[in-house]
Design a protein around this motif. Sequence first.
Motif, PDB file in Angstrom:
ATOM      1  N   ALA A 217      -6.691 -10.424  72.113  1.00 24.06           N
ATOM      2  CA  ALA A 217      -5.645 -10.009  71.177  1.00 24.06           C
ATOM      3  C   ALA A 217      -6.131 -10.139  69.732  1.00 24.06           C
ATOM      4  CB  ALA A 217      -4.392 -10.855  71.393  1.00 24.06           C
ATOM      5  N   ALA A 218      -6.885 -11.195  69.465  1.00 22.63           N
ATOM      6  CA  ALA A 218      -7.425 -11.376  68.111  1.00 22.63           C
ATOM      7  C   ALA A 218      -8.438 -10.287  67.778  1.00 22.63           C
ATOM      8  CB  ALA A 218      -8.063 -12.756  67.985  1.00 22.63           C
ATOM      9  N   PHE A 219      -9.285  -9.916  68.749  1.00 18.94           N
ATOM     10  CA  PHE A 219     -10.247  -8.831  68.511  1.00 18.94           C
ATOM     11  C   PHE A 219      -9.503  -7.538  68.159  1.00 18.94           C
ATOM     12  CE2 PHE A 219     -13.198 -10.999  71.818  1.00 18.94           C
ATOM     13  CZ  PHE A 219     -13.623 -11.893  70.862  1.00 18.94           C
ATOM     14  N   ALA A 220      -8.418  -7.270  68.874  1.00 22.16           N
ATOM     15  CA  ALA A 220      -7.640  -6.061  68.605  1.00 22.16           C
ATOM     16  C   ALA A 220      -7.021  -6.116  67.211  1.00 22.16           C
ATOM     17  CB  ALA A 220      -6.553  -5.888  69.664  1.00 22.16           C
ATOM     18  N   ALA A 221      -6.541  -7.299  66.816  1.00 25.19           N
ATOM     19  CA  ALA A 221      -5.927  -7.447  65.496  1.00 25.19           C
ATOM     20  C   ALA A 221      -6.953  -7.279  64.376  1.00 25.19           C
ATOM     21  CB  ALA A 221      -5.261  -8.819  65.388  1.00 25.19           C
ATOM     22  N   LEU A 222      -8.161  -7.775  64.602  1.00 27.62           N
ATOM     23  CA  LEU A 222      -9.199  -7.666  63.576  1.00 27.62           C
ATOM     24  C   LEU A 222      -9.780  -6.269  63.509  1.00 27.62           C
ATOM     25  CD1 LEU A 222     -11.094 -11.008  64.292  1.00 27.62           C
ATOM     26  CD2 LEU A 222      -9.637 -10.516  62.313  1.00 27.62           C
ATOM     27  N   LEU A 249     -15.127  -8.119  74.742  1.00 31.12           N
ATOM     28  CA  LEU A 249     -15.394  -7.896  73.324  1.00 31.12           C
ATOM     29  C   LEU A 249     -15.599  -6.406  73.076  1.00 31.12           C
ATOM     30  CD1 LEU A 249     -16.066  -8.916  70.477  1.00 31.12           C
ATOM     31  CD2 LEU A 249     -18.423  -9.290  71.249  1.00 31.12           C
ATOM     32  N   PRO A 250     -14.719  -5.751  72.296  1.00 33.33           N
ATOM     33  CA  PRO A 250     -14.853  -4.308  72.064  1.00 33.33           C
ATOM     34  C   PRO A 250     -16.100  -3.986  71.234  1.00 33.33           C
ATOM     35  CG  PRO A 250     -12.654  -5.098  71.470  1.00 33.33           C
ATOM     36  CD  PRO A 250     -13.514  -6.305  71.658  1.00 33.33           C
ATOM     37  N   ALA A 251     -16.861  -3.016  71.689  1.00 33.53           N
ATOM     38  CA  ALA A 251     -18.058  -2.609  70.949  1.00 33.53           C
ATOM     39  C   ALA A 251     -17.696  -2.092  69.567  1.00 33.53           C
ATOM     40  CB  ALA A 251     -18.801  -1.531  71.736  1.00 33.53           C
ATOM     41  N   ALA A 252     -16.575  -1.367  69.460  1.00 36.43           N
ATOM     42  CA  ALA A 252     -16.197  -0.787  68.173  1.00 36.43           C
ATOM     43  C   ALA A 252     -15.949  -1.845  67.112  1.00 36.43           C
ATOM     44  CB  ALA A 252     -14.950   0.078  68.350  1.00 36.43           C
ATOM     45  N   LEU A 253     -15.445  -3.012  67.527  1.00 34.05           N
ATOM     46  CA  LEU A 253     -15.201  -4.080  66.557  1.00 34.05           C
ATOM     47  C   LEU A 253     -16.503  -4.499  65.878  1.00 34.05           C
ATOM     48  CD1 LEU A 253     -13.431  -6.268  65.220  1.00 34.05           C
ATOM     49  CD2 LEU A 253     -13.883  -7.706  67.224  1.00 34.05           C
ATOM     50  N   LEU A 254     -17.552  -4.631  66.664  1.00 37.04           N
ATOM     51  CA  LEU A 254     -18.829  -5.080  66.111  1.00 37.04           C
ATOM     52  C   LEU A 254     -19.465  -4.025  65.207  1.00 37.04           C
ATOM     53  CD1 LEU A 254     -20.373  -6.834  69.233  1.00 37.04           C
ATOM     54  CD2 LEU A 254     -19.087  -7.860  67.356  1.00 37.04           C
ATOM     55  N   ARG A 255     -19.182  -2.757  65.494  1.00 34.87           N
ATOM     56  CA  ARG A 255     -19.774  -1.696  64.684  1.00 34.87           C
ATOM     57  C   ARG A 255     -18.973  -1.401  63.414  1.00 34.87           C
ATOM     58  NH1 ARG A 255     -20.151   1.086  69.647  1.00 34.87           N
ATOM     59  NH2 ARG A 255     -18.795   2.759  68.880  1.00 34.87           N
TER      60      ARG A 255
END
Length: 319
Positions: A217-222, A249-255
Amino acid sequence: MRAAVVTTPGATPVCTDFPDPEPGQDRPPLRLVGAGLHHIVRGLASGRHYGSEQAYPLVPGVDAVARTGDGRLVYTGFARSPWGTMAELLVTPFEVELPAGADPLAVAAGMNPAMSGWMALAARRKETGGIGTTLVLGATGMSGGLAVRAAMALGAERVVAAGRDPGALESLRGLGVDTVELVATAPDTWAAALGAAVAEARPTLVLDFVWGPVAEAAFAALGTTGTDDGGAPVDYVQIGSLAGTEAALPAALLRSRRVRISGSGAGSVSKAQMIAELPEIIARFGDGTFEAPYTAYPLSRVGEAWAHEGRGRAVIVPD
């Protein structure tokens, strides 16, 4: 000596005789005052924790408050296996004297959970010169609550405390922090709740004591849509896994975001680093910044202590 002893993985400890610890060079034995029954203590004793040597029988316990031969109260730990700290006698590699006014059993209950968040905060302060905006996931547990207080004491610009216990969140609001209730029956709402909180000021540091679906949920929020060329870097520090040991862990978050994900715990933080921070952490118990509720159990009732539940921590004391 009398000690709490675990004979097999997953067994409840019993109070029985155990060989005295081997003396250390120029380090006479200490006498137990109180040893906290932390999550890591149960994990190591059961063999589930990554740091477990899985050698039995053993005395559980990673830290304690003890009394020296000349009567001083000291915080100590890192006893050599198979000896832990839930025993009448301790031989350990370091001692930090307690400040005047500190409740020794509160120190025994709270130092380990306080250290878990403090080490990540201290590392951030050393690297960047400040704390910035901090999001604490799992803030209603003892470790998370102490991390909230530590962030404030170390000068965080803003602290957001997220957790599932409304009563504990209310107490944290009284300290001047923002709170997010993660309603236990509605995990599908967590990302939106966290997103609303971080939209006001994106955190530069996330301390995650729970992992699992809360981390997702935090990954989605960030990871809001679009890129974030001008956003400040985010340090996401994984500390505990009470909500689950895995998280996607979503790949898009890291990119799309400047996010650095790391862990903080035994192994990733050296013993020398931990010991160096102990005097400053202990001082917070002396001045009232940190509090740690506890229930004391004598060694002879260690089995009852092992089953202890609630906000307070079980602390093993001599009979």
